[in-house]
Design a protein around this motif. Structure first.
Motif, short mmCIF file in Angstrom:
data_model
loop_
_atom_site.label_atom_id
_atom_site.label_comp_id
_atom_site.label_asym_id
_atom_site.label_seq_id
_atom_site.Cartn_x
_atom_site.Cartn_y
_atom_site.Cartn_z
N ALA A 180 -9.35 7.66 6.85
CA ALA A 180 -9.28 6.23 7.13
C ALA A 180 -9.87 5.42 5.99
CB ALA A 180 -10.00 5.92 8.44
N PHE A 181 -11.00 5.90 5.43
CA PHE A 181 -11.58 5.20 4.29
C PHE A 181 -10.61 5.19 3.11
CE2 PHE A 181 -13.80 5.61 0.21
CZ PHE A 181 -14.49 4.42 0.19
N THR A 182 -9.90 6.30 2.90
CA THR A 182 -8.91 6.35 1.82
C THR A 182 -7.82 5.30 2.03
OG1 THR A 182 -9.31 8.72 1.52
CG2 THR A 182 -7.28 7.82 0.60
N GLY A 183 -7.32 5.18 3.27
CA GLY A 183 -6.29 4.20 3.55
C GLY A 183 -6.78 2.77 3.39
N VAL A 184 -7.97 2.47 3.92
CA VAL A 184 -8.52 1.12 3.82
C VAL A 184 -8.77 0.74 2.36
CG1 VAL A 184 -10.53 -0.31 4.37
CG2 VAL A 184 -9.51 1.14 6.13
N PHE A 185 -9.33 1.67 1.58
CA PHE A 185 -9.61 1.39 0.18
C PHE A 185 -8.32 1.20 -0.61
CE2 PHE A 185 -10.24 2.88 -4.20
CZ PHE A 185 -11.24 2.01 -4.61
N SER A 186 -7.29 1.97 -0.30
CA SER A 186 -6.01 1.84 -1.02
C SER A 186 -5.39 0.47 -0.75
CB SER A 186 -5.05 2.95 -0.60
OG SER A 186 -5.58 4.22 -0.91
N VAL A 187 -5.44 0.03 0.50
CA VAL A 187 -4.90 -1.30 0.83
C VAL A 187 -5.70 -2.39 0.13
CG1 VAL A 187 -4.60 -2.95 2.70
CG2 VAL A 187 -3.90 -0.57 3.01
N TRP A 188 -7.03 -2.25 0.14
CA TRP A 188 -7.87 -3.24 -0.54
C TRP A 188 -7.57 -3.29 -2.03
CZ3 TRP A 188 -11.43 -2.34 -4.46
CH2 TRP A 188 -12.21 -3.46 -4.82
N LEU A 189 -7.42 -2.14 -2.65
CA LEU A 189 -7.14 -2.09 -4.09
C LEU A 189 -5.80 -2.71 -4.40
CD1 LEU A 189 -7.95 -1.09 -6.92
CD2 LEU A 189 -6.85 1.09 -6.37
N LEU A 190 -4.78 -2.42 -3.58
CA LEU A 190 -3.46 -2.97 -3.83
C LEU A 190 -3.47 -4.50 -3.71
CD1 LEU A 190 -0.47 -2.37 -4.33
CD2 LEU A 190 -0.16 -2.16 -1.86
N ARG A 191 -4.15 -5.00 -2.70
CA ARG A 191 -4.24 -6.46 -2.55
C ARG A 191 -5.03 -7.08 -3.69
NH1 ARG A 191 -5.63 -6.58 3.93
NH2 ARG A 191 -3.47 -6.56 4.69
N ALA A 192 -6.11 -6.44 -4.11
CA ALA A 192 -6.94 -6.99 -5.18
C ALA A 192 -6.16 -7.07 -6.49
CB ALA A 192 -8.20 -6.15 -5.36
N VAL A 193 -5.36 -6.04 -6.79
CA VAL A 193 -4.60 -6.04 -8.04
C VAL A 193 -3.58 -7.17 -8.05
CG1 VAL A 193 -2.91 -4.74 -9.38
CG2 VAL A 193 -4.94 -3.59 -8.51
N TYR A 194 -2.88 -7.36 -6.95
CA TYR A 194 -1.89 -8.44 -6.89
C TYR A 194 -2.57 -9.81 -6.89
CZ TYR A 194 2.40 -5.77 -6.40
OH TYR A 194 3.49 -4.97 -6.65
N GLU A 195 -3.71 -9.93 -6.23
CA GLU A 195 -4.42 -11.21 -6.24
C GLU A 195 -4.92 -11.55 -7.65
OE1 GLU A 195 -7.48 -10.90 -3.36
OE2 GLU A 195 -6.13 -11.09 -1.63
N LEU A 196 -5.38 -10.55 -8.38
CA LEU A 196 -5.81 -10.79 -9.76
C LEU A 196 -4.62 -11.20 -10.64
CD1 LEU A 196 -8.36 -7.88 -10.34
CD2 LEU A 196 -8.86 -10.31 -10.11
#
Length: 463
Positions: A180-196
């Protein structure tokens, strides 16, 4: 020639992160079948092995579909896949409970181990893929706690002692928490990259808007005063003409002079807006590329001895080349070099990570199809300069601008006495011309102010 990795190099950084994330979670379906499905056929002599293998395959396919739809929801292209998430959760509970029950009744240790691993894998992959479609972290914790508590209760219901039930609960908590931590972190990273990436585009648009506001303020300050004087003098000339006063002609002559003066000032504002400073552009390029994660080195940034028109032309080359590095490639390094040799100045901008078959390669073709580089060639042609742009060595892209200094009044290298004297004489002439223009502007401003006062007095006397 397009290589096997051209499609990957053609993607932007956010698109690469998204592709990596998607295929990582899609690969978990294959991993689930190989790690927990195939042992049912090879190590578990059960009559239900083939059916259990099919169920594991269905669970893996449902998990891959849930991951794909959940990531689409994260990107904003689909609605939240609630039905798929519920279906995956129900199948995980049923299949995991079935594997746990069969393993608890199995006498053979090898078969019991395979069924126990199947139970842990189904629950782990099921919860991990469901978390991709959950935004609130508390719900993820509730999901893990629910599966863990249900596993402990199932163990007690099947007759296991408290120690075995606790072991099953701990196993579910540890395995599902990691996934679950892997999934949550992957979603956070994907959103952060697009937001940047969006923030960088927003910053560029804000810079353009700020420059437009600055140009608007300058134009208003220059034209607004003169238009007010023209309006006042025109009104005064109308009043004088109605009274058949000869002063009306003088007022209109003054209006004509102010109009010509306004045209000159507007041209100066536009000329200053179009001109670019080479030193500022070099520093700005290094800062922008560094902010984008690109290692940029600038060599030979001393531009003091170059004529203004040469600096302006080369500054536009730096600006356009930097834009190409950011927009048309996936560079990790960029090198900018400014060299002043015998009778010419050479500016070189080279970066790695070009997109083969598109982007910079197309813009740098000799045909000049790219509008940006074609515009640079036009700017360099004004100072008799040339531009060369194209890929080098397959992985690098190089832009080379050459401007002869002999045509601009500078002969030899920057270290030569003749060059220094020529540059000094050119700068002195420009300084004298600038001082003369400033004096003329000051005189025009004084005459305009006096004209406003005089016009107001005449208007008051004629009213």
């Amino acid at each position: 020639m397009r290589g096997p990795g051209a499609w990957w190099r053609a993607k932007s950084t956010p698109a690469k992160v998204e592709t990596y994330t998607r295929w990582s979670f899609h690969s978990f379906a294959v991993l689930e079948i190989v790690a927990f499905g195939l042992p049912l056929l090879s190590k578990a002599p059960l009559s239900q092995s083939s059916w259990l293998f099919v169920l594991v395959g269905v669970h893996a396919a449902l998990g891959a579909a849930t991951a794909a739809h959940a990531l689409d929801w994260v990107r904003g292209t689909r609605e939240q896949p609630l039905r798929l998430m519920w279906a995956l959760g129900v199948v995980s509970v049923v299949l995991g409970g079935l594997a746990f029950a069969l393993g608890d009744r199995e006498k053979d240790d090898a078969t019991a181990t395979v069924l126990g691993s199947m139970f842990a894998g189904v629950v782990m992959f099921g919860i991990g893929l469901i978390t991709l479609g959950i935004r609130e972290r508390k719900r993820v914790l509730h999901l893990i706690a629910g599966f863990a508590g249900g596993s402990g209760a199932l163990a007690l219901a099947l007759g296991s002692d408290a120690g075995e039930a606790l072991a099953a609960t701990v196993l579910v908590v540890v395995s599902t928490s990691f996934f679950a931590f892997t999934g949550v972190f992957s979603v956070w990273l994907l959103r952060a990259v697009y937001e940047l990436d969006d923030a960088r585009d927003t910053r560029a648009r804000l810079a353009v808007a700020e420059e437009r506001l600055r140009f608007g303020r300058d134009l208003h300050d220059v034209v607004g005063r003169n238009l007010a004087v023209i309006a006042l003098k025109s009104e005064l000339a109308v009043q004088l003409a109605r009274r058949e006063r000869p002063e009306a002609i003088e007022q209109m002559i003054e209006v004509q002079r102010i109009a010509h003066e306004s045209q000159r000032e507007v041209r100066e504002v536009v000329r200053g807006y179009r001109e670019a400073d080479l030193g500022v552009e070099l520093s700005g390029a290094q800062g922008v590329l560094a902010a984008a994660g690109i290692d940029c080195s600038v060599d030979g940034a001393d531009t003091a001895g170059l004529p203004g028109e040469v600096q302006s032309a080369l500054a536009w080359v730096v600006r356009e080349a930097t834009t190409n590095v950011l927009r048309h490639g996936n560079a990790g390094q960029c090198a900018v070099a400014l060299r002043v040799g015998e009778g010419q100045v050479v500016l070189t901008v080279e970066n790695d990570g070009i997109r083969v078959g598109g982007g910079q390669e197309e813009m740098g073709s000799t045909s000049g199809a790219g509008s940006g580089l074609a515009g640079l060639r036009e700017r360099l042609a004004v100072v008799d300069g040339t531009l060369e742009a194209g890929p080098v060595g397959g992985e690098a892209f190089r832009v080379v601008a050459r401007v002869p200094l002999r045509a601009t009044g500078v002969i030899g290298t920057t270290g030569a006495t003749g060059a220094t004297g020529a540059a000094y004489s050119t700068d002195s002439a420009e300084t004298a011309g600038s001082a003369k223009a400033q004096a003329q502007e000051a005189g025009a401003a004084a005459r305009g102010a006096g004209a406003v006062v005089g016009s107001a007095a005449v208007r008051e006397s004629t009213s």
